[in-house]
Design a protein around this motif. Structure first.
Motif, PDB file in Angstrom:
ATOM      1  N   CYS A 145       0.819  -1.210   0.000  1.00 31.46           N
ATOM      2  CA  CYS A 145       0.000   0.000   0.000  1.00 31.46           C
ATOM      3  C   CYS A 145       0.854   1.262   0.000  1.00 31.46           C
ATOM      4  O   CYS A 145       0.570   2.205  -0.747  1.00 31.46           O
ATOM      5  CB  CYS A 145      -0.960  -0.011   1.189  1.00 31.46           C
ATOM      6  N   VAL A 146       1.908   1.284   0.801  1.00 26.54           N
ATOM      7  CA  VAL A 146       2.808   2.441   0.818  1.00 26.54           C
ATOM      8  C   VAL A 146       3.422   2.633  -0.568  1.00 26.54           C
ATOM      9  O   VAL A 146       3.472   3.747  -1.092  1.00 26.54           O
ATOM     10  CB  VAL A 146       3.908   2.274   1.890  1.00 26.54           C
ATOM     11  N   THR A 147       3.860   1.539  -1.170  1.00 28.89           N
ATOM     12  CA  THR A 147       4.459   1.605  -2.507  1.00 28.89           C
ATOM     13  C   THR A 147       3.469   2.153  -3.529  1.00 28.89           C
ATOM     14  O   THR A 147       3.816   3.021  -4.339  1.00 28.89           O
ATOM     15  CB  THR A 147       4.936   0.207  -2.936  1.00 28.89           C
ATOM     16  N   GLU A 148       2.243   1.668  -3.503  1.00 29.18           N
ATOM     17  CA  GLU A 148       1.247   2.119  -4.477  1.00 29.18           C
ATOM     18  C   GLU A 148       0.874   3.584  -4.268  1.00 29.18           C
ATOM     19  O   GLU A 148       0.726   4.327  -5.238  1.00 29.18           O
ATOM     20  CB  GLU A 148       0.006   1.232  -4.429  1.00 29.18           C
ATOM     21  N   LEU A 149       0.729   4.004  -3.018  1.00 28.53           N
ATOM     22  CA  LEU A 149       0.354   5.401  -2.767  1.00 28.53           C
ATOM     23  C   LEU A 149       1.461   6.358  -3.195  1.00 28.53           C
ATOM     24  O   LEU A 149       1.197   7.388  -3.820  1.00 28.53           O
ATOM     25  CB  LEU A 149      -0.013   5.595  -1.299  1.00 28.53           C
ATOM     26  N   VAL A 150       2.702   6.032  -2.871  1.00 28.26           N
ATOM     27  CA  VAL A 150       3.815   6.894  -3.308  1.00 28.26           C
ATOM     28  C   VAL A 150       3.997   6.792  -4.815  1.00 28.26           C
ATOM     29  O   VAL A 150       4.254   7.798  -5.484  1.00 28.26           O
ATOM     30  CB  VAL A 150       5.107   6.557  -2.539  1.00 28.26           C
ATOM     31  N   GLY A 151       3.816   5.599  -5.380  1.00 28.59           N
ATOM     32  CA  GLY A 151       3.902   5.435  -6.835  1.00 28.59           C
ATOM     33  C   GLY A 151       2.865   6.271  -7.565  1.00 28.59           C
ATOM     34  O   GLY A 151       3.147   6.836  -8.631  1.00 28.59           O
ATOM     35  N   ASN A 152       1.676   6.399  -6.990  1.00 29.68           N
ATOM     36  CA  ASN A 152       0.652   7.248  -7.610  1.00 29.68           C
ATOM     37  C   ASN A 152       1.074   8.709  -7.603  1.00 29.68           C
ATOM     38  O   ASN A 152       0.787   9.441  -8.560  1.00 29.68           O
ATOM     39  CB  ASN A 152      -0.694   7.075  -6.907  1.00 29.68           C
ATOM     40  N   VAL A 153       1.719   9.147  -6.544  1.00 32.46           N
ATOM     41  CA  VAL A 153       2.227  10.530  -6.533  1.00 32.46           C
ATOM     42  C   VAL A 153       3.253  10.704  -7.646  1.00 32.46           C
ATOM     43  O   VAL A 153       3.215  11.677  -8.396  1.00 32.46           O
ATOM     44  CB  VAL A 153       2.826  10.897  -5.152  1.00 32.46           C
ATOM     45  N   ILE A 154       4.174   9.753  -7.764  1.00 33.78           N
ATOM     46  CA  ILE A 154       5.212   9.838  -8.804  1.00 33.78           C
ATOM     47  C   ILE A 154       4.558   9.923 -10.186  1.00 33.78           C
ATOM     48  O   ILE A 154       4.918  10.772 -11.002  1.00 33.78           O
ATOM     49  CB  ILE A 154       6.168   8.629  -8.721  1.00 33.78           C
TER      50      ILE A 154
END
Length: 134
Positions: free
Chosen positions: A41-50
Protein backbone atom coordinates in the motif's frame (compact mmCIF):
# COMPACT_ATOMS: atom_id res chain seq x y z
CA UNK A 1 -5.12 -8.30 24.10
CA UNK A 2 -4.13 -5.77 21.43
CA UNK A 3 -0.54 -4.80 20.77
CA UNK A 4 0.32 -1.42 22.25
CA UNK A 5 0.22 1.50 19.87
CA UNK A 6 3.59 2.42 18.44
CA UNK A 7 4.70 5.97 17.81
CA UNK A 8 3.85 7.23 14.36
CA UNK A 9 6.43 6.68 11.65
CA UNK A 10 6.60 10.03 9.87
CA UNK A 11 8.84 10.48 6.85
CA UNK A 12 9.19 13.62 4.77
CA UNK A 13 10.70 12.67 1.44
CA UNK A 14 10.72 13.27 -2.28
CA UNK A 15 8.57 10.89 -4.29
CA UNK A 16 11.28 9.23 -6.37
CA UNK A 17 11.36 5.65 -7.65
CA UNK A 18 14.75 5.12 -6.00
CA UNK A 19 13.32 6.06 -2.59
CA UNK A 20 10.68 3.33 -2.54
CA UNK A 21 12.88 0.37 -1.42
CA UNK A 22 14.15 2.36 1.58
CA UNK A 23 10.61 3.41 2.41
CA UNK A 24 9.47 -0.23 2.37
CA UNK A 25 12.35 -1.17 4.73
CA UNK A 26 11.53 1.73 7.06
CA UNK A 27 7.89 0.58 7.28
CA UNK A 28 8.92 -3.02 8.03
CA UNK A 29 11.45 -1.86 10.65
CA UNK A 30 8.87 0.42 12.25
CA UNK A 31 6.21 -2.28 12.51
CA UNK A 32 8.71 -4.97 13.52
CA UNK A 33 6.82 -7.80 11.81
CA UNK A 34 6.32 -9.05 8.25
CA UNK A 35 3.96 -6.57 6.61
CA UNK A 36 3.85 -7.20 2.88
CA UNK A 37 0.35 -5.76 2.43
CA UNK A 38 1.29 -2.56 4.29
CA UNK A 39 4.45 -2.24 2.19
CA UNK A 40 2.39 -2.79 -0.98
CA UNK A 41 0.00 0.00 0.00
CA UNK A 42 2.81 2.44 0.82
CA UNK A 43 4.46 1.61 -2.51
CA UNK A 44 1.25 2.12 -4.48
CA UNK A 45 0.35 5.40 -2.77
CA UNK A 46 3.82 6.89 -3.31
CA UNK A 47 3.90 5.44 -6.84
CA UNK A 48 0.65 7.25 -7.61
CA UNK A 49 2.23 10.53 -6.53
CA UNK A 50 5.21 9.84 -8.80
CA UNK A 51 2.96 9.00 -11.79
CA UNK A 52 0.15 11.53 -11.37
CA UNK A 53 1.61 14.50 -9.49
CA UNK A 54 5.24 14.27 -10.59
CA UNK A 55 8.54 12.64 -9.82
CA UNK A 56 10.35 14.51 -7.06
CA UNK A 57 7.16 15.82 -5.43
CA UNK A 58 7.60 16.33 -1.68
CA UNK A 59 5.41 13.90 0.29
CA UNK A 60 4.83 13.05 3.92
CA UNK A 61 4.29 9.38 4.72
CA UNK A 62 2.76 8.36 8.06
CA UNK A 63 2.30 4.83 9.35
CA UNK A 64 0.72 4.06 12.71
CA UNK A 65 -0.27 0.80 14.35
CA UNK A 66 -3.08 0.78 16.90
CA UNK A 67 -5.95 -1.50 17.90
CA UNK A 68 -4.83 -4.33 15.62
CA UNK A 69 -4.83 -2.12 12.53
CA UNK A 70 -2.28 -0.16 10.57
CA UNK A 71 -3.12 3.19 9.03
CA UNK A 72 -1.02 4.50 6.14
CA UNK A 73 -1.30 8.12 5.02
CA UNK A 74 0.51 9.87 2.16
CA UNK A 75 0.23 13.66 1.82
CA UNK A 76 1.08 15.48 -1.39
CA UNK A 77 0.68 19.10 -2.48
CA UNK A 78 -1.80 18.62 -5.36
CA UNK A 79 -5.47 18.76 -4.34
CA UNK A 80 -6.60 18.16 -7.94
CA UNK A 81 -4.92 14.83 -8.81
CA UNK A 82 -7.40 12.58 -7.00
CA UNK A 83 -6.99 8.80 -7.12
CA UNK A 84 -9.60 6.88 -9.09
CA UNK A 85 -10.16 3.14 -8.79
CA UNK A 86 -9.86 1.75 -12.33
CA UNK A 87 -10.76 -1.67 -13.61
CA UNK A 88 -7.84 -2.52 -15.87
CA UNK A 89 -8.26 -5.15 -18.55
CA UNK A 90 -5.79 -8.00 -18.82
CA UNK A 91 -4.06 -6.16 -21.70
CA UNK A 92 -3.62 -2.85 -19.84
CA UNK A 93 -0.05 -2.16 -18.71
CA UNK A 94 -1.08 0.08 -15.80
CA UNK A 95 -4.08 1.01 -13.71
CA UNK A 96 -3.95 -1.80 -11.16
CA UNK A 97 -2.39 0.00 -8.18
CA UNK A 98 -5.55 1.16 -6.45
CA UNK A 99 -7.26 -2.13 -7.30
CA UNK A 100 -4.49 -3.92 -5.38
CA UNK A 101 -4.80 -1.47 -2.49
CA UNK A 102 -8.59 -1.92 -2.52
CA UNK A 103 -8.17 -5.70 -2.37
CA UNK A 104 -5.91 -5.73 0.71
CA UNK A 105 -7.14 -2.70 2.69
CA UNK A 106 -10.09 -2.67 5.04
CA UNK A 107 -10.92 0.77 3.71
CA UNK A 108 -9.24 3.69 1.99
CA UNK A 109 -10.04 7.22 0.97
CA UNK A 110 -8.92 10.73 0.18
CA UNK A 111 -9.01 13.78 2.42
CA UNK A 112 -8.48 16.98 0.37
CA UNK A 113 -7.22 20.12 2.06
CA UNK A 114 -6.47 23.64 0.81
CA UNK A 115 -2.94 22.97 -0.50
CA UNK A 116 -3.00 19.24 -1.14
CA UNK A 117 -4.53 15.97 -0.11
CA UNK A 118 -4.03 12.92 2.06
CA UNK A 119 -4.64 9.49 0.57
CA UNK A 120 -4.99 6.90 3.32
CA UNK A 121 -5.79 3.27 3.93
CA UNK A 122 -6.28 0.98 6.90
CA UNK A 123 -5.25 -2.67 7.08
CA UNK A 124 -5.25 -5.52 9.53
CA UNK A 125 -1.62 -6.33 10.22
CA UNK A 126 -2.03 -10.07 10.74
CA UNK A 127 -3.16 -10.68 7.16
CA UNK A 128 -6.78 -11.47 8.01
CA UNK A 129 -9.16 -11.17 5.09
CA UNK A 130 -10.27 -7.57 4.57
CA UNK A 131 -13.89 -6.61 5.05
CA UNK A 132 -14.59 -3.46 3.06
CA UNK A 133 -16.15 -0.66 5.09
CA UNK A 134 -16.41 2.22 2.62
Amino acid sequence: MNAPALPVLRLDMLALPGSVPGLRRAVRDHLGVPCGDVQLCVTELVGNVIRHVGEGTPVRVRVVRADGRVRVEVDDPDPRALPILLHASQDDESGRGLALLDAVALRWGVRPWADGKTVWCELVLDGAAPGHER
